[in-house]
Scaffold this active site. Structure first.
Site, PDB file in Angstrom:
ATOM      1  N   ARG A   1      45.376  24.283  43.373  1.00  0.00           N
ATOM      2  CA  ARG A   1      46.722  24.489  43.914  1.00  0.00           C
ATOM      3  C   ARG A   1      47.727  23.522  43.294  1.00  0.00           C
ATOM      4  O   ARG A   1      48.915  23.841  43.210  1.00  0.00           O
ATOM      5  CB  ARG A   1      46.704  24.342  45.437  1.00  0.00           C
ATOM      6  CG  ARG A   1      46.094  25.558  46.105  1.00  0.00           C
ATOM      7  CD  ARG A   1      45.971  25.407  47.594  1.00  0.00           C
ATOM      8  NE  ARG A   1      45.746  26.721  48.225  1.00  0.00           N
ATOM      9  CZ  ARG A   1      45.496  26.891  49.506  1.00  0.00           C
ATOM     10  NH1 ARG A   1      45.431  25.849  50.321  1.00  0.00           N
ATOM     11  NH2 ARG A   1      45.313  28.100  49.995  1.00  0.00           N
TER      12      ARG A   1
ATOM     13  N   GLY B   1      41.516  30.542  50.640  1.00  0.00           N
ATOM     14  CA  GLY B   1      41.514  29.092  50.462  1.00  0.00           C
ATOM     15  C   GLY B   1      40.145  28.573  50.054  1.00  0.00           C
ATOM     16  O   GLY B   1      39.998  27.900  49.018  1.00  0.00           O
TER      17      GLY B   1
ATOM     18  N   GLY C   1      45.332  33.570  53.816  1.00  0.00           N
ATOM     19  CA  GLY C   1      46.020  34.442  54.762  1.00  0.00           C
ATOM     20  C   GLY C   1      47.179  35.187  54.121  1.00  0.00           C
ATOM     21  O   GLY C   1      47.431  36.360  54.438  1.00  0.00           O
TER      22      GLY C   1
ATOM     23  N   LYS D   1      35.233  35.149  59.485  1.00  0.00           N
ATOM     24  CA  LYS D   1      35.503  35.975  60.664  1.00  0.00           C
ATOM     25  C   LYS D   1      35.973  37.380  60.353  1.00  0.00           C
ATOM     26  O   LYS D   1      36.810  37.593  59.495  1.00  0.00           O
ATOM     27  CB  LYS D   1      36.612  35.312  61.492  1.00  0.00           C
ATOM     28  CG  LYS D   1      36.213  34.000  62.109  1.00  0.00           C
ATOM     29  CD  LYS D   1      37.362  33.508  62.937  1.00  0.00           C
ATOM     30  CE  LYS D   1      37.131  32.133  63.500  1.00  0.00           C
ATOM     31  NZ  LYS D   1      38.407  31.557  63.919  1.00  0.00           N
TER      32      LYS D   1
END
Ligand code: ADP
Ligand code: MG
Length: 409
Positions: free
Chosen positions: A47, A366, A389, A214
């Site tokens: 990043r 991420g 996200g 998830k």
């Protein structure tokens, strides 16, 4: 409506020598060490490298680059272990010119540091999430940030799905106050273009790969991708919620009980294109001493699935190597532990091979992007997205507040 870019600001004279470019970057990087009292270090700098083109462009103009970012989840209070200081040091090495670090995020001290900065200078402000007003997007904190810039540059792709003070509030305050423009940085521009190719007429076969922790994070994107992809390969912990929905034993694997109903519905709607792991790496736990071995089919009690098994890795790899378009988000297993990273590595290799054969491939998330970067695959994939996200939200077709807020062209 197309949004203003950093290049627009430069070509129309909105950002000139000595001016302050308040720039939201995504320096939310994994850190290592620190527990023993030593200073933490940046574990993966993907990043940071991704932010270089924007910062270089600003400094070449002789403008001041005022960088702000969040790091981790300090919960609105100062937390020394989540200071951006070690990040400033690593970014300075990458940029090859001084990067000042300011221990305050806003206020007189920050203003003084910025005032003293020469043209082309760079300062990184302390973690925006040390202030409770960041996540609350309070007017007071947004205005305090806005006071630090003559223009706003939004370049934190990994955070554009969040309407926080540093991503949205400050940009809005600057535009409302006195028409100070807000533009997108080069990383956000590059990400939107690269991800856009996935949703605008992707070449088939289009294979989507979803893993990670998830189902609940990824329900929307699963539904959306089922509409466009020819194959949807599921891995990671979310496989077990699907397996439970099929009525199979998952042992001690992670399951989201309140999502089993959603998983059941998705399985019924999806039909053949949705593939689940047929074998697993099963472990008695996640600690160093835990035993692990491949198992086929259901998981026995006392064992948890921690990675896709070798047969699944092979089968997923084959589907990926035949693809013309690949979209991947989320690791196939507990990738932080080398013992359980084999499935993710095998899928990464297949994506790299497909890319070599001319497929258009995008991977992100991420944890996934950091893992792929550390495994050395960063340059073997058409686009390694810095967003997690944000990437999902884009693929779902939802608006990104950190982009919406920018000035129209
Ligand atoms: P990303 O950040 O790439 O979007 P997520 O945050 O959704 O991915 O998921 C990453 C996390 O999921 C990692 O911390 C990894 O350890 C965890 N994970 C993946 N597979 C499993 C599994 N089978 N059991 C437990 N955790 C898993
Ligand atoms: Mg994650």
């Amino acid at each position: 409506m197309p949004k203003r870019t950093l290049d627009d600001l430069l070509s129309n004279g909105a950002l000139t020598e000595g001016q302050r470019a308040l720039t939201r970057v995504d320096f939310n990087v994994p850190l290592e060490g620190g527990a023993d009292g030593s200073e933490p270090r940046v574990a993966d700098d993907l990043r940071l490298r991704a932010a270089l083109p924007t910062v270089e462009r600003i400094t070449q103009t002789g403008a001041k680059a005022i960088l702000m970012s969040h790091l981790g989840r300090p919960g609105g209070e100062r937390d020394a272990s989540l200071s951006l200081r070690p990040v400033a040091e690593r970014f300075e090495e990458l940029l090859g010119r001084p990067v000042h670090f300011c221990e305050e995020t806003v206020g007189e001290k920050a203003e003084a540091v910025i005032e003293q900065l020469t043209g082309g200078g760079v300062v990184l402000l302390e973690n925006t999430r040390f202030a409770p007003g960041e996540k609350a997007n309070s007017d007071a904190f947004a205005e305090a940030l806005a006071a630090l810039g003559d223009v706003f540059v939004g370049d934190a792709f990994g955070a554009v799905h969040r309407a926080h003070a540093s991503t949205v509030g400050a940009a809005r305050a600057m535009q409302l106050d006195d028409g100070r423009p807000a533009a997108m940085g080069r990383l956000v521009e590059r990400e939107l273009k690269a991800l856009g190719r996935l949703v605008e007429e992707p070449a088939s076969p289009f294979v989507a790969v979803l893993g990670g922790a998830k189902v609940s994070d990824k329900l929307g994107v699963i539904e959306r991708l089922l509409g466009v992809a020819d194959r949807l390969l599921i891995g990671g912990a979310m496989s077990y919620t699907f397996m439970r929905a099929q009525g199979r034993n998952v042992g001690d694997s992670l399951v989201e009980d309140d999502r089993v109903g959603d998983a059941e519905r998705l399985l019924a709607d999806a039909g053949d294109p949705l593939l689940l792991p047929e074998d697993h790496v099963a472990a008695s736990g996640l600690d160093d001493e835990a035993e692990h071995q491949p198992v086929e089919g259901a998981l026995p009690n006392g064992q948890m699935g921690v990675d896709i098994g070798p047969a699944t890795a092979e089968r997923y790899g084959e589907a990926i190597r035949r693809a013309q378009t690949v979209a991947w988000n989320g690791p196939m297993g507990v990738v932080e532990q080398e013992r359980f990273a084999g499935g993710t590595r095998a899928v990464a290799q297949a994506v790299a091979d497909a890319t070599d054969d001319g497929a258009y491939t995008v991977a992100g998330g991420g944890d996934s992007a950091a893992a792929l970067s550390q495994m050395g695959f960063a340059d073997d994939i058409s686009h390694l997205s810095t967003g997690g996200g944000a990437m999902l939200q884009f693929l779902e077709g939802e608006a990104l507040p950190g982009v919406e807020v920018l000035s129209d062209r």
